[in-house]
Design an enzyme around this catalytic site. Structure first.
Site, short mmCIF file in Angstrom:
data_model
loop_
_atom_site.label_atom_id
_atom_site.label_comp_id
_atom_site.label_asym_id
_atom_site.label_seq_id
_atom_site.Cartn_x
_atom_site.Cartn_y
_atom_site.Cartn_z
N ASP A 165 0.83 -1.21 0.00
CA ASP A 165 0.00 0.00 0.00
C ASP A 165 0.86 1.26 0.00
O ASP A 165 1.84 1.35 0.76
CB ASP A 165 -0.89 -0.04 1.25
CG ASP A 165 -1.81 1.16 1.35
OD1 ASP A 165 -2.65 1.32 0.46
OD2 ASP A 165 -1.66 1.95 2.31
N GLU A 207 1.61 -0.05 -4.78
CA GLU A 207 0.74 1.08 -5.08
C GLU A 207 1.57 2.33 -4.85
O GLU A 207 2.25 2.45 -3.83
CB GLU A 207 -0.47 1.11 -4.16
CG GLU A 207 -1.43 2.25 -4.53
CD GLU A 207 -2.28 2.76 -3.39
OE1 GLU A 207 -3.30 3.41 -3.66
OE2 GLU A 207 -1.93 2.55 -2.21
#
Lengths: 544, 544
Positions: A267, A304
Site C-alpha cells: 500500500d 501502489e
C-alpha cells in the site's frame, strides 16, 4: 512447525520438540515477562535479555491455543507485536498459533506467471453476507468461471472492532478475528490454490492504525522525521530501526510461508520513508524473491504508488528497488475522466482523449508534465518496462470508496459505457484488476466504514470525512462511517443470480477474459512492439 | 550582461538595452510592486502578474547599484529572494548588480580534471585579519607553493550579522556583505584562475538560516512533510515546488556563470528530501553538467552526505544522481580514532586498525555493518567507483569546529602523528582536502560563531551548544558563539612566517603534495588495481 527453511524470529513460536519460544523486542524495557493466561502452562514467566533489546524464553508446557500477554518493565501488559491471532480484538490477549497444524492440500502449486495475472479485488467483510474468509470459498467457482486468475484481499491485519477497510491494522501478523482469524485465511488460500487461483494480499507498511497500537511501549517503531497523512511515519532509518525493518521483512515472509500467498500489494509506498542505501522496499524485493527461489513458485510484489516512478520496478542492478509491478492510477484517471466527464479533484488533470492514448502506450500519463491538481511537475517516464509490470483498472476500492457516496461507475454510466470501461481494462496491454461486483455492474455503494472503540477517534474520522467530501459531487448525506448500516449497505450480491442488464454485463466480462486468454495479440506486453493510435473525434482507439 | 547562454529568470536582471527587469515568484500575493529606493528610477512600480504566481516588470531607468525591495499584497516590503547583494545585511534592501560590469581576466581557463583536485578549505572571515574575499588573494601564491590545486570556500550566502560559518545563509545569491559582496568574490575567483587554482563553493540547499528569511511571505518554500535538524525542510516535492527547485537550479547556474566557480560542494544532501522520480540532486547534476558542456571547462558537483551511499555518484543510467564525487567521513573517523584514541560520539564506531585498512581499500568503512553509535545498520558498498570520486581529510571545519573547544589535531597530537595524518590523506588514493592552517599545525581553535540580531535566537544557539557539548572532552568553558572574541580567536595566521615545528610541518605538506604530483603510483584511482595490506601490530599500512 511450518515448512522448513522459514522461521519467524519474534513472537510465539511453537517448537518441534514441544513448548513455545516467546521472543519480543522491547529495548525500552530492561525486563520483560510473558503472562500465559490459559492452558496448562498458565502463569508468569520472566524472559531473558538477549542483548540489543530482545527478550526471550522457552516455555515447555505452552502450546497452540494458549492466550498470552507480554509484561514490560513498567508492569503493564500488552499483546504481542508479532501476534499471529487476536481472538478478541486489538486490546485483548494474543493467542499462540501453530501454523504446522493446518493441513495444506496445495502441493504442486507453482503460482502463475506475472503476465497471467487477472486480478479480482475483494474486501472480505463485504464480499459475502457472512463477511468471512470461509464464505469467500463458496464463490471461487464463480470467479474461475468469470475468468480471473487471482484474487487480491484488501488488508486483513487485525484492526480495531469488527468492520474496517483494513488500513487501520495494528497487528500485521494477525488475520482479522471477525473474518475468521488465521485458520479461516489458510482455508481460503488453500481452496483458491486448489481451484487454480492465485491469492494476493494488500499489506500496509507505511503506517499503523490509530487504535490498539502499543508499539511505542516496546520500542522506537515511529519517527518524527517524516509525516504521513495517517499519522506518524514508521522508523526505518533512525536509531534502532533494524528491528523495525525486520518486522516488515518477517511479515512478508510470514504471509508467503505460513499462508502460501502468491504475492503482496504494498500500500502507498510513497509514504514509506527510508533514506538508507538499501531501503525497506529493496530489502522486501530481495526477501520475497529469495523466498520465490527457495519455494520454487511464482511470488510477486506489487506496489501502489502515486509518484509515477519506475525506480520501483527497475532492477537492483539499475539501483532500482526490484519490485515486480506497480499500480497505474493514471490509466484509471484518464479512462474515468473521459467516461464520466468529471473535472473535480484529481480529475481536473485529465479528460483529454490523447491522455488515454498515452495511458495505452506509456502507462503513465504524467511523465514530467505540469499537473494543475498537484501544482507541480509530476511523474517520470516508463522507459522500456513491459506492460505486465503495470496494473490497471476502471474501479478499485479507493476509486469507488473514497467518493462522497461510494458510488460505482454503474450508478451513473449507461450500459454501453460500462462495457467500454471493461474492454479498455481487460483488453489493455497491462494486468487488469476488477473491484468485486464490478463484473455485473453491482449497484451497492462501497462506503468508508470503521468500528473504532474510542469515541473521540470516531468523531475525528467523521469530521475528516465531512471535510474531505465538503465539495463532493454526490447529493445525499455522507454516510456515518461508524454505523453498522454503512458497512451493510456496502455488501455486494455476488451470490444472487443475475438478470437483465447485470446478466449482460457479467456475460460481457466473461467474454473479454476469454478473448484476452485466446488472442495472442492481446498478450503482447512489449510496449514498443505495439502501436497506439486514435481518432479523437470518434473517440476510437486502435492498438496493434 | 553576462556571458551569453545564461540568464537568471528571477530577481533583478540588468538588460542589454538598458533598464532592469524585476521578477519575483509570489503565488500567495495577487499583486506585487518593486520599490526602487535610490537612483534616477526611484519610486514604486507595480508589477504585472505573469501567471503561476510570477510577477514582473521592466523599469527602463533602473541600473546597477540601485537599492530595492518588493512590496507584496499585504503592503509589507521585503528584500528580493534572488537578491544578488544585500549591502546592509539580511533585513535591509537588495541592490541591483550588473554582473557584466566585472572585467574577467581568466579567458582560456579550462578548470582542472577531477583527479587533480587537492582542496584547501577556507572560511573567509577567519582566514585573514581582514576577513574579506580581497584579503584571500594575497595568499594565493602561498597556496600554490603549498601544492594545492583548488580552494573551497565555506558558504558565502548572506547570513545574519557579520560573523557566521555560512550555514545560516538566507540569500543564496548574495555573497556576504561583510566579506566584500559580489565584486569581492569575483575578484577572488578571477585571481585564483590566474594563478591556476580552481575554486569550489560550499552551498546549502537543505535549509535556510533562522533569521532574515522572508521566503514564507512569498510562497511555499518549506514543507511540514520532512524535518531537518536545522528547522523546516525545503519543499521540493509538494504543491508549488517547481519554482523552489528552480531557485536551487538557478543558484547552481549562477555561481558557475556569473562567478566562474569550478564546482559546488553540496552541504548535507541527506537532508534534501525529494521523492519525485527526478529529484533535485539529479536535476542539479544535469544542470551543472549541461553548463560544463556549454562552457567547455571542468565543473564538478561534490556531495557531503552521512549515508555512505553511492547512488549519489552513480550515473543516471544506473538511476543514480550523477554527482561527481562525495565526501568520505568514514576515512576521517577511522584515521582520527586511531591517532587520538578517542571513543566518544561517533568515534565509538571506530578505532580498529582494520577499519583504516578498509577506508583505504573501499572508502566507506561501514558498508552495511551495525553501527553502535547509530544503533542500526549503516551504509552500502562503494562498488567500483574510482578513488577520485571520494574526498578525504584528517580535519575539516566540522571535524574541528564542532568539537567543544574547537581544537585541531595540532592541539593534542605530537609532530610525528601530525605528519602521519598528513601522509595518510595526501598519499591516499582519494582526493585530499585540508582545512586552512592545517598545513603548518595552526594552534588557534576553530570555534562555532554567530552574529544573529535576535537575542532569543542567540540564547537558543548558546543553549544548543551547551547541550551538544555537555559531555565534550575539552576542559575549559564553551566559548560564547555570539561573542566577537570567539570569532577573532578562530583566525588563522597563514601570513606569519613559520618557525620551528610549524615550519617542519609546512615543509612536509609541500613534500607530500610534490610527491603526489610526481609519483605515478600515487595517481592510481582504480581501487581494484590497488592492494591494501597492513601489519596491525606495527600499525603499518601498505598500498600497492
Amino acid at each position: 512447525m511450518v515448512a522448513s527453511g522459514w522461521r519467524m524470529e519474534s513472537g510465539a513460536t511453537v517448537l518441534e520438540e514441544g513448548g513455545v519460544q516467546f521472543r519480543v523486542w522491547a529495548p525500552k524495557s530492561k525486563a520483560a515477562s510473558v503472562l500465559i493466561l490459559s492452558g496448562k502452562a498458565a502463569g508468569t514467566v520472566p524472559m531473558q535479555p538477549e542483548g540489543k533489546g530482545y527478550h526471550s524464553v522457552t516455555v515447555p508446557g505452552a502450546m497452540d491455543g494458549d492466550r498470552y500477554l507480554f509484561q514490560l518493565e513498567s508492569g503493564k501488559t500488552y499483546p504481542d507485536p508479532f501476534s499471529r491471532y487476536q481472538p478478541n480484538g486489538v486490546h485483548e490477549p494474543s493467542q499462540v498459533v501453530d501454523p504446522g497444524l493446518f493441513h495444506w492440500m496445495d502441493e504442486g502449486w507453482q503460482g502463475i506467471p506475472l503476465e497471467e495475472y487477472r486480478i479480482y479485488e475483494i474486501h472480505v467483510g463485504t464480499f459475502t453476507r457472512e463477511g468471512t474468509f470461509e464464505a469467500v470459498i463458496e464463490h471461487l467457482d464463480y470467479l474461475v468461471e468469470l475468468g480471473v486468475s487471482a484474487i487480491e484481499l484488501m488488508p486483513v491485519s487485525q484492526c480495531p472492532g469488527s468492520r474496517n477497510w483494513g488500513y487501520d491494522g495494528v497487528y500485521h501478523f494477525a488475520p482479522q478475528h471477525s473474518y475468521g482469524g488465521p485458520d479461516g485465511l489458510r482455508r481460503l488460500v488453500n481452496a483458491c490454490h486448489k481451484k487454480g487461483l492465485a491469492v494476493l494480499l494488500d499489506v500496509v507498511y507505511n503506517h499503523f492504525g490509530p487504535e490498539g497500537c502499543y508499539l511505542d511501549e516496546f520500542g522506537p517503531y515511529f519517527t518524527e522525521k517524516y509525516r504521513t497523512p495517517w499519522g506518524r511515519a514508521v522508523n526505518l532509518d533512525g536509531a534502532d530501526s533494524d528491528p523495525v525493518l525486520d518486522y516488515f521483512l518477517s511479515n512478508a515472509g510470514y504471509w508467503i510461508n505460513e499462508f502460501h500467498f502468491d504475492g503482496l500489494r504494498l500500500d502507498a509506498v510513497d509514504w514509506i520513508f527510508d533514506q538508507t542505501p538499501k531501503p525497506l522496499l529493496r530489502r522486501l524485493a530481495d526477501e520475497v524473491h529469495r523466498q520465490r527461489e527457495r519455494l520454487g513458485r511464482g511470488i510477486y510484489l506489487f506496489a501502489e504508488n502515486d509518484t509515477n516512478d519506475v525506480r520501483l520496478i527497475n532492477s537492483p542492478e539499475k539501483c532500482g528497488f526490484g519490485l515486480d509491478a506497480q499500480w497505474c492510477d493514471n490509466f484509471h484517471h484518464a479512462l474515468r475522466a473521459l467516461l464520466t466527464g468529471e473535472t473535480t479533484g484529481y480529475y481536473e488533470d485529465f479528460g483529454q482523449f490523447a491522455q488515454l492514448q498515452k495511458a495505452f502506450s506509456e502507462a503513465f500519463v504524467y511523465t514530467g508534465e505540469y499537473s494543475r491538481y498537484r501544482r507541480r511537475r509530476h511523474g517520470g517516464p516508463t522507459e522500456r518496462h513491459p506492460g505486465f509490470q503495470f496494473v490497471v483498472f476502471s474501479q478499485n476500492h479507493d476509486q469507488v470508496g473514497n467518493r462522497k457516496c461510494g458510488d460505482r461507475l454503474s450508478a451513473t454510466l449507461p450500459l454501453n459505457q460500462l462495457l467500454l470501461a471493461a474492454s479498455a481494462v481487460i483488453l489493455s496491454p497491462y494486468l487488469p484488476l476488477l473491484f468485486m461486483g464490478e463484473e455485473y455492474g453491482e449497484r451497492a455503494p462501497f462506503h468508508y466504514f470503521i468500528d473504532h472503540g474510542d469515541p473521540e477517534l470516531v468523531d475525528m474520522v467523521r469530521k475528516g470525512k465531512h471535510e474531505e467530501h465538503a465539495s463532493g459531487v454526490c447529493e445525499g448525506e455522507i454516510p456515518d462511517p461508524a454505523a453498522e448500516e454503512t458497512f451493510l449497505e456496502s455488501k455486494v450480491s455476488v451470490a444472487t443470480p443475475k438478470e437483465g442488464e447485470q446478466a449482460v454485463i457479467l456475460e460481457f466480462y466473461k467474454k473479454l477474459f476469454s478473448l484476452r486468454a485466446s488472442l495472442p495479440a492481446l498478450r503482447v506486453f512489449q510496449r514498443d512492439a505495439m502501436e497506439v493510435f486514435g481518432l479523437p473525434e470518434q473517440k476510437v482507439l486502435f492498438l496493434r
